[in-house]
Design a protein around this motif. Structure first.
Motif, short mmCIF file in Angstrom:
data_model
loop_
_atom_site.label_atom_id
_atom_site.label_comp_id
_atom_site.label_asym_id
_atom_site.label_seq_id
_atom_site.Cartn_x
_atom_site.Cartn_y
_atom_site.Cartn_z
N ASN A 1 0.80 -1.23 0.00
CA ASN A 1 0.00 0.00 0.00
C ASN A 1 0.83 1.27 0.00
O ASN A 1 0.34 2.35 0.34
CB ASN A 1 -0.95 0.00 1.19
CG ASN A 1 -2.08 -1.00 1.03
OD1 ASN A 1 -3.11 -0.70 0.44
ND2 ASN A 1 -1.86 -2.21 1.55
N THR A 2 2.08 1.17 -0.39
CA THR A 2 2.91 2.36 -0.59
C THR A 2 3.40 2.38 -2.03
O THR A 2 3.74 1.33 -2.59
CB THR A 2 4.12 2.39 0.37
OG1 THR A 2 4.85 1.14 0.27
CG2 THR A 2 3.67 2.60 1.80
N THR A 3 3.41 3.54 -2.62
CA THR A 3 3.86 3.69 -4.00
C THR A 3 5.02 4.68 -4.04
O THR A 3 5.38 5.28 -3.01
CB THR A 3 2.72 4.21 -4.89
OG1 THR A 3 2.25 5.47 -4.37
CG2 THR A 3 1.57 3.22 -4.93
N LEU A 4 5.58 4.84 -5.19
CA LEU A 4 6.67 5.80 -5.35
C LEU A 4 6.11 7.20 -5.55
O LEU A 4 5.48 7.48 -6.57
CB LEU A 4 7.56 5.41 -6.52
CG LEU A 4 8.43 4.17 -6.33
CD1 LEU A 4 9.20 3.87 -7.60
CD2 LEU A 4 9.38 4.34 -5.15
N LEU A 5 6.33 8.05 -4.56
CA LEU A 5 5.88 9.43 -4.65
C LEU A 5 6.95 10.28 -5.33
O LEU A 5 8.04 9.80 -5.65
CB LEU A 5 5.54 9.94 -3.26
CG LEU A 5 4.46 9.09 -2.54
CD1 LEU A 5 4.26 9.55 -1.11
CD2 LEU A 5 3.14 9.15 -3.31
N ASP A 6 6.68 11.56 -5.53
CA ASP A 6 7.53 12.41 -6.37
C ASP A 6 8.98 12.46 -5.88
O ASP A 6 9.91 12.36 -6.68
CB ASP A 6 6.95 13.82 -6.44
CG ASP A 6 5.68 13.88 -7.28
OD1 ASP A 6 5.45 12.93 -8.05
OD2 ASP A 6 4.93 14.87 -7.16
N SER A 7 9.18 12.63 -4.57
CA SER A 7 10.54 12.73 -4.06
C SER A 7 11.30 11.42 -4.26
O SER A 7 12.51 11.43 -4.55
CB SER A 7 10.53 13.09 -2.57
OG SER A 7 9.82 12.12 -1.81
N ALA A 8 10.60 10.30 -4.14
CA ALA A 8 11.23 9.00 -4.36
C ALA A 8 11.58 8.80 -5.83
O ALA A 8 12.67 8.30 -6.16
CB ALA A 8 10.29 7.89 -3.88
N LYS A 9 10.67 9.17 -6.71
CA LYS A 9 10.93 9.04 -8.15
C LYS A 9 12.12 9.91 -8.57
O LYS A 9 12.95 9.49 -9.39
CB LYS A 9 9.69 9.44 -8.95
CG LYS A 9 8.54 8.45 -8.83
CD LYS A 9 7.33 8.93 -9.63
CE LYS A 9 6.19 7.94 -9.54
NZ LYS A 9 5.00 8.40 -10.29
#
Length: 349
Positions: A132-140
């Motif tokens: 239930n966690t995805t790659l958000l902008d800072s991670a990308k």
């Protein structure tokens, strides 16, 4: 507080140098400056075979629990609690059979015993977190812009991220209940309320065993606070190798790279190379490394003292098991394989 003997034994089995790392003790070549006196030449020696430490000047020494007692100037029970929190080992206070039988019927005793069973690592809770966690902008930005990693590789590794810890804490508690979440160590509680174990914003790297079972989660802090630890780890047991499932696709004699850290491993995978990772230069998961001895092993050590130390330790380990790991040289001015990968991508446009 009654700390069960099996828990005490488990705490004392934690790798002594991993405990030292958690305590902020810099260990180099199994030696460190003593924190009990004015030490200019490392006088503490760590024995990874005996899992103990000793200062040859002031005489302090012992196992992991004793190290915490000496470093944090605390008593035995406080040291055990600290280790339990840092390595996600939980327990409940157990009463003796004699004390329980006086106050309970056999039926209630059975229920009490069941209630007091402990779980070091709740796979259901941590699996839900990863799912239930995805790659958000800072991670990308970190993974794809700064590190130039292959998006398919990152997706296959099921890497996620957390930015708003308040939201994830509420979601976990709503899903599993506060008691379960606190027992896993994923959520902590203070006088100011509940908080997430991992510092955010962060990446979440799941660790799987060779059978694809989730055995741990490591975070990588993405924020700007220099006082926050960059990496945190929660696992069901001793720290393991990252990307163990890749061994299922290899046969004896295949080329396999051992990297220092997950991002180097992802960079190697992005370049089409088979790779696993040790969590850091100071942590060698020996129980997993033994499974690598039948492959053609290579390593690009980081171009620093820690990287050289890690390579030498791995080299000695595999020589003792009738195998070798070949040292690959990075170009001048490149600090690690991920840096090398990024520079290659920049050259290739």
């Amino acid at each position: 507080m009654n700390i069960p003997q099996d828990i005490i034994a488990r705490l004392n089995e934690l790798p002594i140098e991993a405990v030292a790392d958690k305590l902020g003790i810099y260990v180099r070549r199994h030696k460190a400056l003593c924190f009990k006196h004015d030490d200019h030449n490392p006088s503490i020696t760590f024995s990874t075979s005996k899992n103990i430490y000793k200062c040859w000047v002031c005489g302090i020494g012992g196992g992991p629990i004793k190290l915490v007692q000496d470093k944090n100037a605390c008593d035995f029970q406080t040291a055990c609690v600290w280790l339990g929190q840092e390595f996600n080992i939980s327990w409940s206070e157990r009463k003796t059979y004699r004390n329980v039988i006086k106050r309970t019927s056999p039926k209630k005793l059975q229920l009490t015993k069941h209630k007091e069973e402990t779980s070091m690592f709740d796979k259901e809770v941590f699996t839900w977190l990863i799912d239930n966690t995805t790659l958000l902008d800072s991670a990308k930005f970190f993974l794809f812009k700064e590190r130039c990693l292959n998006e398919d590789i990152v997706q296959k590794q099921r890497i996620g991220s957390v930015v708003n810890s308040f939201n994830i804490v509420n979601a976990l508690v709503n899903k599993f209940g506060e008691d379960t979440c606190l027992r896993t160590g994923l959520i902590r509680k203070s006088c100011n309320g509940r908080y997430f174990y991992f510092y955010t914003p962060c990446l979440l790297f799941p660790y799987y065993d060779q059978d694809g079972i989730l055995i741990g989660v490591q975070s990588r802090y993405l924020g700007a606070n220099k006082k926050v630890p960059r990496f945190q780890f929660a696992s069901s047991q001793k720290t393991r190798l990252y990307n163990l499932p890749i061994l299922n696709s290899l046969k004896r004699g295949d080329k396999l790279y051992i990297s220092e850290g997950i991002t180097d491993c992802l960079a190697l995978l992005s370049d089409g190379l088979n790779a696993v990772a040790i969590p850091s230069a100071t942590i060698l998961p020996l129980e997993d490394l033994i499974f690598l001895k039948n492959y053609e092993l290579h390593m690009y050590p980081d171009q620093d003292e820690a990287g050289e130390k890690a390579f030498i330790a791995l080299q000695r380990f595999f020589i003792n098991h009738y195998s070798i790991v070949k040292k690959e040289a990075l170009p001048e001015g490149v600090k690690d394989y991920c840096d090398y990968h990024v520079k290659k991508q920049e050259i290739n446009g």
